[in-house]
Design an enzyme around this catalytic site. Structure first.
Site, mmCIF file in Angstrom:
data_model
loop_
_atom_site.group_PDB
_atom_site.id
_atom_site.type_symbol
_atom_site.label_atom_id
_atom_site.label_comp_id
_atom_site.label_asym_id
_atom_site.label_seq_id
_atom_site.Cartn_x
_atom_site.Cartn_y
_atom_site.Cartn_z
ATOM 1 N N HIS A 216 53.992 1.481 -3.162
ATOM 2 C CA HIS A 216 55.023 1.124 -4.144
ATOM 3 C C HIS A 216 56.418 1.211 -3.516
ATOM 4 C CE1 HIS A 216 51.954 2.782 -7.225
ATOM 5 N NE2 HIS A 216 51.993 1.479 -7.423
ATOM 6 N N LYS B 123 44.428 4.108 -19.638
ATOM 7 C CA LYS B 123 43.826 5.235 -18.925
ATOM 8 C C LYS B 123 44.632 6.503 -19.197
ATOM 9 C CE LYS B 123 44.359 2.761 -15.224
ATOM 10 N NZ LYS B 123 44.580 2.392 -13.825
ATOM 11 N N ARG C 96 48.184 -6.628 -2.643
ATOM 12 C CA ARG C 96 47.439 -5.899 -1.613
ATOM 13 C C ARG C 96 46.360 -6.817 -1.056
ATOM 14 N NH1 ARG C 96 46.906 -0.761 -5.484
ATOM 15 N NH2 ARG C 96 46.858 -2.523 -6.886
ATOM 16 N N SER D 214 47.096 4.156 -6.385
ATOM 17 C CA SER D 214 47.259 5.448 -7.067
ATOM 18 C C SER D 214 45.885 6.036 -7.385
ATOM 19 C CB SER D 214 48.063 5.265 -8.352
ATOM 20 O OG SER D 214 49.334 4.741 -8.069
HETATM 21 P P1 ADP Z 1 48.225 1.057 -9.082
HETATM 22 O O1 ADP Z 1 47.985 1.988 -10.218
HETATM 23 O O2 ADP Z 1 47.162 0.016 -8.858
HETATM 24 O O3 ADP Z 1 48.629 1.702 -7.779
HETATM 25 P P2 ADP Z 1 50.558 0.028 -10.532
HETATM 26 O O4 ADP Z 1 50.101 -0.384 -11.877
HETATM 27 O O5 ADP Z 1 51.439 1.205 -10.458
HETATM 28 O O6 ADP Z 1 49.437 0.221 -9.469
HETATM 29 O O7 ADP Z 1 51.140 -1.235 -9.760
HETATM 30 C C1 ADP Z 1 52.395 -1.782 -9.834
HETATM 31 C C2 ADP Z 1 52.551 -2.873 -8.771
HETATM 32 O O8 ADP Z 1 52.510 -2.284 -7.484
HETATM 33 C C3 ADP Z 1 51.489 -3.945 -8.738
HETATM 34 O O9 ADP Z 1 52.109 -5.190 -8.474
HETATM 35 C C4 ADP Z 1 50.607 -3.568 -7.595
HETATM 36 O O10 ADP Z 1 49.963 -4.673 -7.004
HETATM 37 C C5 ADP Z 1 51.620 -2.996 -6.649
HETATM 38 N N1 ADP Z 1 51.055 -2.093 -5.651
HETATM 39 C C6 ADP Z 1 50.350 -0.973 -5.875
HETATM 40 N N2 ADP Z 1 49.984 -0.371 -4.736
HETATM 41 C C7 ADP Z 1 50.470 -1.142 -3.726
HETATM 42 C C8 ADP Z 1 50.413 -1.074 -2.294
HETATM 43 N N3 ADP Z 1 49.742 -0.108 -1.661
HETATM 44 N N4 ADP Z 1 51.045 -2.038 -1.588
HETATM 45 C C9 ADP Z 1 51.685 -3.021 -2.237
HETATM 46 N N5 ADP Z 1 51.760 -3.167 -3.572
HETATM 47 C C10 ADP Z 1 51.174 -2.243 -4.317
#
Ligand code: ADP
Length: 159
Positions: free
Chosen positions: A17, A41, A91, A128
């Site tokens: 992120h 969740k 990703r 996450s």
């Molecule tokens: P998650 O719970 O899957 O980590 P979020 O709902 O917080 O993700 O995701 C917010 C945004 O961040 C989404 O566009 C997701 O694709 C992106 N994202 C999450 N992890 C990564 C990563 N490791 N690299 C790039 N983008 C990411």
């Protein structure tokens, strides 16, 4: 001033992120990180904890605004903020289909609001969910999450 909204659950924020936000700041003057408060969740961290970890990870960069996004459409939220770009991270290829569907749905729901994708860099494998799973099993997540997140995960799963 160009701005984008970057929404997610950030439960917790990872270096993936952070990398997207930093890359986003190359393209936009300001990024609003919108923390989803009503995820289906059960979150591990409270909204306050998630906000604190995001602020800390970005060293309180004045170009980054950390906000909460409680209910309603993301396109309406963006419009309310006067922003017409939604930032998303990509990703693996597996993300692509769902992200494309969401981007097109959001274009339908909020004409004039566009989704911009930034490809994941070195942290493409980090999510996450995986981080929480690894930490809960006693795994070392140093290097894939910011320092404060690592500490908080250790506290949560201390045994
Ligand atoms: P998650 O719970 O899957 O980590 P979020 O709902 O917080 O993700 O995701 C917010 C945004 O961040 C989404 O566009 C997701 O694709 C992106 N994202 C999450 N992890 C990564 C990563 N490791 N690299 C790039 N983008 C990411």
């Amino acid at each position: 001033m160009s701005s984008a909204v970057y929404a997610g659950s950030f439960d917790p924020i990872t270096n993936g992120h952070v990398a997207i936000i930093r890359s986003g700041l190359v393209a936009f003057d300001r990024i609003i990180v919108a923390v989803l408060t009503n995820t289906t969740k059960q979150p591990l961290f409270s909204v306050d904890e998630r906000v604190e970890m995001i602020r800390d990870a970005l060293d309180d960069d004045p170009r980054v605004e950390v906000d909460r996004f409680d209910h309603g459409l993301l396109t309406d939220y963006a419009r309310g903020k006067g922003v017409d770009v939604i930032l998303r991270g990509l990703r693996a290829a597996g993300d692509f289909e769902h992200e494309l569907q969401m981007a097109n749905m959001n274009r339908q729901l909020g004409p004039g609001i566009e989704t911009v994708f930034i490809s994941a860099g070195d942290y493409f494998f980090v999510s996450s969910t995986l981080v929480k799973e690894a930490a809960s099993l006693g795994g070392d997540v140093k290097g894939v999450v910011p320092a404060l997140v690592e500490k908080k995960l250790r506290d949560k799963f201390a045994r």
